[in-house]
Design a protein around this motif. Structure first.
Motif, mmCIF file in Angstrom:
data_model
loop_
_atom_site.group_PDB
_atom_site.id
_atom_site.type_symbol
_atom_site.label_atom_id
_atom_site.label_comp_id
_atom_site.label_asym_id
_atom_site.label_seq_id
_atom_site.Cartn_x
_atom_site.Cartn_y
_atom_site.Cartn_z
ATOM 1 N N LEU A 32 0.856 -1.182 0.000
ATOM 2 C CA LEU A 32 0.000 0.000 0.000
ATOM 3 C C LEU A 32 0.893 1.233 0.000
ATOM 4 O O LEU A 32 1.828 1.330 0.806
ATOM 5 C CB LEU A 32 -0.903 0.005 1.237
ATOM 6 C CG LEU A 32 -1.937 1.121 1.332
ATOM 7 C CD1 LEU A 32 -3.031 0.915 0.276
ATOM 8 C CD2 LEU A 32 -2.556 1.153 2.729
ATOM 9 N N TYR A 72 -9.813 2.153 0.468
ATOM 10 C CA TYR A 72 -8.738 3.066 0.839
ATOM 11 C C TYR A 72 -9.007 4.460 0.273
ATOM 12 O O TYR A 72 -9.706 4.616 -0.725
ATOM 13 C CB TYR A 72 -7.397 2.536 0.332
ATOM 14 C CG TYR A 72 -6.938 1.293 1.050
ATOM 15 C CD1 TYR A 72 -6.444 1.367 2.346
ATOM 16 C CD2 TYR A 72 -7.021 0.042 0.441
ATOM 17 C CE1 TYR A 72 -6.027 0.223 3.022
ATOM 18 C CE2 TYR A 72 -6.612 -1.110 1.111
ATOM 19 C CZ TYR A 72 -6.117 -1.010 2.394
ATOM 20 O OH TYR A 72 -5.716 -2.136 3.062
ATOM 21 N N GLN A 75 -4.726 -8.110 3.328
ATOM 22 C CA GLN A 75 -5.625 -7.913 2.197
ATOM 23 C C GLN A 75 -7.004 -8.473 2.528
ATOM 24 O O GLN A 75 -7.389 -9.536 2.082
ATOM 25 C CB GLN A 75 -5.040 -8.590 0.938
ATOM 26 C CG GLN A 75 -5.964 -8.750 -0.253
ATOM 27 C CD GLN A 75 -6.524 -7.438 -0.771
ATOM 28 O OE1 GLN A 75 -5.997 -6.385 -0.457
ATOM 29 N NE2 GLN A 75 -7.571 -7.492 -1.557
ATOM 30 N N ALA A 118 -9.778 -2.771 -2.266
ATOM 31 C CA ALA A 118 -8.977 -1.625 -2.694
ATOM 32 C C ALA A 118 -9.799 -0.338 -2.672
ATOM 33 O O ALA A 118 -9.285 0.740 -2.361
ATOM 34 C CB ALA A 118 -8.416 -1.872 -4.087
ATOM 35 N N HIS A 173 -2.674 -0.053 -4.332
ATOM 36 C CA HIS A 173 -2.794 -1.260 -3.538
ATOM 37 C C HIS A 173 -2.478 -2.427 -4.453
ATOM 38 O O HIS A 173 -3.130 -2.599 -5.479
ATOM 39 C CB HIS A 173 -4.241 -1.307 -3.023
ATOM 40 C CG HIS A 173 -4.595 -2.510 -2.226
ATOM 41 N ND1 HIS A 173 -5.077 -3.663 -2.788
ATOM 42 C CD2 HIS A 173 -4.584 -2.723 -0.889
ATOM 43 C CE1 HIS A 173 -5.340 -4.546 -1.842
ATOM 44 N NE2 HIS A 173 -5.050 -3.991 -0.676
#
Length: 289
Positions: free
Chosen positions: A167, A247, A240, A244, A253
């Motif tokens: 990340l 975020y 994970q 995605a 990511h």
């Protein structure tokens, strides 16, 4: 001794300040201090380290505090059990490893929508302190690794297999579209501290690839790690389970390859006693498709 005194002690542990604890308990500070002093006199030992302000608990105080939390939780559960037709209510104390924060955070709103009278108290812990808190009754249920020896005494239900991802801020770092574990040594890393199981597993992957890790920042909290990454401090290795899209904009990511050693994560609770109504509500809710 009465449950009000125990509640004052627990409030002081939570607030770490006499005035704030008194406000939380809807009493004056002199009343709270006097009742806690009375509790010490009844038990025949000092519980609180006092200076110009609250400084902590004595070893005896820590022991009494652990019992106080369990007693208050049992009393709260008793009140709930007396009205079995009512929905689960009160506080469910949930401990979690830092890397599970993304998974757990996705439960909160839908679980509260299902059970609006249920409140949640979340506490991040490293694996061994988490298991100790569960064993001592300081939490009702844990979300942690199932493949560690400390998890063996508990009832377990698997939730998912932990996977890892890079990340980073898109305007600060360029990540490969399909990174491999050998790539992680090329970045200034933001990682959890070495006492955390997730970090221990990241270290194993790095050693296998001949990579020496030299993180620029370490933290005990996954939320703090993600915040540091968001500020551009470095590249994080995160669990994970958060999509995605979860975020903030501007973060990239990239999923790292799965391995046979990727650990199972699940719910853990104490064996030997029926689960409380609150815990049963959580278990049933998670079982639903």
């Amino acid at each position: 001794m009465d449950h009000r005194q125990l509640g004052f002690l627990v409030a002081l542990a939570r607030e770490r300040h006499f005035g704030r604890a008194a406000t939380a308990c809807n009493v004056t500070q002199p009343t709270l201090s006097a009742r806690l002093k009375q509790l010490e006199e009844e038990l025949g030992c000092a519980l609180i380290i006092r200076g110009h302000r609250f400084e902590g608990f004595t070893p005896e105080g820590e022991h009494v505090l652990s019992h106080a939390r369990r007693i208050l939780a049992s009393l709260d559960e008793l009140n709930a059990e007396l009205d079995p037709k009512s929905p689960p209510s009160g506080s469910l104390r949930l401990g979690l490893i830092p890397s599970a924060l993304g998974a757990v955070s996705r439960w909160i709103v839908p679980l509260r929508e299902q059970y609006p009278a249920l409140s949640l108290r979340l506490m991040e812990r490293a694996t061994l302190p988490l298991m100790q808190s569960l064993m001592e009754g300081d939490i009702d249920v844990a979300v942690g690794y199932l493949d560690v020896p400390a998890a063996e005494p508990f009832v377990a239900r698997r939730l998912y297999i932990e996977r890892y991802a890079l990340l980073a801020r898109e305007d600060r770092f360029t990540l490969p579209d399909r990174p491999v574990w050998a790539d992680i040594g090329a970045f200034p890393l933001c990682l959890l501290t070495p006492d955390m199981q997730q970090r221990h597993r990241v270290d194993i992957h790095a050693r296998r690839e001949g990579v020496t890790l030299a993180p620029v920042l370490e933290t005990e909290s996954m939320a703090s790690l993600e915040r540091l990454v968001e500020q551009g401090a470095g590249v994080g290795i995160v669990e994970q389970h958060k999509p995605a899209a979860g975020y903030p904009p501007g973060l990239i990511h990239r999923l790292l390859p799965a391995t046979e050693e990727d650990p199972p994560v699940g719910l853990l609770w104490r064996a030997g006693a029926p689960p409380s109504r609150r815990l049963r509500a959580l278990l049933e809710w998670l079982r639903e498709p």
